[in-house]
Design a protein around this motif. Sequence first.
Motif, short mmCIF file in Angstrom:
data_model
loop_
_atom_site.label_atom_id
_atom_site.label_comp_id
_atom_site.label_asym_id
_atom_site.label_seq_id
_atom_site.Cartn_x
_atom_site.Cartn_y
_atom_site.Cartn_z
N ALA A 101 0.86 -1.21 0.10
CA ALA A 101 -0.05 0.03 0.13
C ALA A 101 1.15 1.24 0.00
CB ALA A 101 -0.83 -0.02 1.06
N VAL A 129 -6.94 -3.83 -5.01
CA VAL A 129 -7.85 -4.73 -5.13
C VAL A 129 -8.29 -4.63 -6.75
CG1 VAL A 129 -10.45 -5.29 -4.81
CG2 VAL A 129 -8.71 -4.25 -2.91
N ARG B 64 -17.21 7.46 -2.20
CA ARG B 64 -17.09 7.61 -0.60
C ARG B 64 -18.49 8.24 -0.32
NH1 ARG B 64 -11.97 9.44 2.32
NH2 ARG B 64 -12.48 11.42 1.46
N VAL B 87 -14.35 1.19 -9.23
CA VAL B 87 -13.99 1.43 -7.96
C VAL B 87 -14.58 0.85 -6.95
CG1 VAL B 87 -12.55 3.62 -8.54
CG2 VAL B 87 -14.74 3.72 -7.55
N ALA B 90 -13.97 -2.29 -6.04
CA ALA B 90 -12.65 -2.63 -5.14
C ALA B 90 -12.47 -1.99 -3.90
CB ALA B 90 -11.57 -1.84 -6.23
N GLU B 92 -12.48 -2.46 -0.38
CA GLU B 92 -12.21 -3.26 0.83
C GLU B 92 -11.41 -2.60 1.83
OE1 GLU B 92 -11.25 -7.44 -0.10
OE2 GLU B 92 -12.17 -7.27 -2.23
N PRO B 93 -11.76 -2.11 2.83
CA PRO B 93 -11.01 -1.28 3.80
C PRO B 93 -9.93 -2.01 4.25
CG PRO B 93 -13.14 -1.69 4.91
CD PRO B 93 -13.03 -2.25 3.35
N GLN B 94 -8.71 -1.62 4.23
CA GLN B 94 -7.51 -2.21 4.72
C GLN B 94 -6.50 -0.94 4.94
OE1 GLN B 94 -7.54 -5.56 4.47
NE2 GLN B 94 -5.58 -5.76 5.72
N PRO B 95 -5.88 -1.21 6.22
CA PRO B 95 -4.78 -0.34 6.63
C PRO B 95 -3.54 -0.44 5.76
CG PRO B 95 -5.12 -1.71 8.37
CD PRO B 95 -5.92 -2.13 7.35
N ALA B 96 -2.77 0.62 5.60
CA ALA B 96 -1.58 0.65 4.87
C ALA B 96 -0.42 -0.15 5.37
CB ALA B 96 -1.10 1.62 4.41
N ARG B 97 -0.48 -0.27 6.89
CA ARG B 97 0.40 -1.16 7.55
C ARG B 97 -0.33 -1.38 8.71
NH1 ARG B 97 6.24 -0.80 8.36
NH2 ARG B 97 6.54 0.56 6.34
#
Lengths: 257, 369
Positions: A101, A129, B64, B87, B90, B92-97
């Motif tokens: 990311a 994704v 959003r 979009v 696609a 699917e929330p996910q943190p960058a780290r």
Amino acid sequence: MSDEPIISIRDLKNAFGDQVVHEGLDLDVRQGEILGVVGGSGTGKSVLMRSIIGLQEPVAGEISILGERIDMATAEENLDLRRRWGVLFQNGALFSTLTVAENVQVPLREFYKYLDEQLLNEIATYKVVMTGLPADAAPKYPSELSGGMRKRAGLARALALDPILLFLDEPTAGLDPIGAAAFDELIAELKEALGLTVFLITHDLDTLYTICDRIAVIADKKVIATGTIEELLATDHPWIQEYFNGPRGRAAVAAQG
Amino acid sequence: MSGEADFTEIDENGERVLRFSGRLTVARLGDVPVRLEELGIAPDRADISAVERIDTIGAWILHRLERDYGTEIAGASDHAKQLLHHVSCADEPQPARLDDRNLVVRTVERVGAATIEALSSLKGLLAFFGGLMIATGSVIRHPRRLRLNAVVQRFETVGLAALGIVGLMSFLIGIVIAQQGAVQLRQFGAEVFTINLLGRITMRELGILMTAIMVAGRSGSAFAAQLGSMKLAEEVDAMRTIGIPPMEALVLPRVLATTLMLPLLGFYAAIMMIMGGGLLCWYELGIPPATFISRIREVVPMTDLWVGLIKAPVFGFIIGLTGCYFGMQVEGNNEQVGLKTTAAVVQAIFLVIVLDAFFAIFFSSIGWI
């Protein structure tokens, strides 16, 4: 509009010392097409790509992208051009100390400082994704991904700035046939959805048959022919004949039915 | 034409409508995302018919709105609809780290992880030592498997190439010791004892210790970086597949080189220190070289030389071993090479100094004072 070539190369010459790689090379890439570039090993396919994206200074000749001469452009214009293309290197060239990311966020952070953290994360994840990776690949490091996943992650970074022009250097090399076919499909799909023009270096005959609109053949230091596969087959250059009519070429045709 | 993205809030038949205009692309977004964030009330509809151009990031902003407020997107062109569809598929929330835990938990976790790592690296070092002993045993049984060329080449890089810098460093340190000693001892009129100080401390301690630190910084780090990058490039795996044990081909020559070179370098360093000190004694205290040498021979007992020479191969072994061990620990990415190289040098110097303390106690208890 679509007749105007998006990349136009005239009389390009590239050389490393005495060794001349390209001489008198002409090539046009049209808007909205997937152009496949083929040629034997060492014919300078990657060198051609590197000279288009400005990593290799040509000895002579002119290269225009979107109507602008890149050798004449000022540093600022060059930077502006750079935002409008994405590059996928052969091995992904992901920054190994950043997560997937964060890799995708690098160009966004560099060019658009006003994007806030939350939005950056969301953008990175949907790009990831979109390239067919599971969302939980986003916080992983490149070393934790397989070769095929790394290519997709590299593609996600190449698409970070919503480019109109995409350069792919052997995207399916090293992938298994199923993964390669899926990657071809992904490129075709993204090209349709995002209205991309794709410059694609490949050795993969299946890729050429399934997704390329036109093919440019490099041999003898120049582009010896461009056109659809049918048009190329009609030429009598020995290399082209051998390439498309060799055992692998015939197998690829058979696979297309 | 090239308008910044913008939107206005209007009231249309009791519905709150956001009318977007300009280019909804990443380059032209400007403050639109921030302003949308600050919207108090959920808009019912977003009219994008006046938008000149849209890319996926613009589409994401609209998506959003749709997701968070249930806003209806109206007036989208076919292209915009396609992007919106893409979009939204696609999302699917996910943190960058993955480290969004609180500070206390993270700190405790870090302390724990560091402790475990320190212990496991000590354990790993012991296991590595064992592996090296097995490799050494097999090389002793089959002496032909010793890679003499590799060993000699390491002799050159570890020993010969270090002569210049070790010599210069030692010479200067000799001058400093003699000068400081002379200044202090002069207060008691005992400046002649500068020679005792210089001769004994260099032979017993400093010659070897300073050389060990220098070699750890020069060669230990090089070993870790070399083996680390070989590991990353899968060269080590390639060796294993061909049937060459990396322990024999890579580690043994390096460890052998540091083990054998350190006594030589250490002795050379001690001599250089004495020469540096001697020069200062001649210049500052007026002790001529001939007197200086005969005094050195009187006051430095033979055991001091043995103390130095017994410690040196042990230190060399430790330096080579830690360098190679941390090099072989590299996995994953390039940053690891840097981290492990640092770890190799720090660990090697630390272990050398700890061992030096043990040696000091040991030698004085057997009467080699």
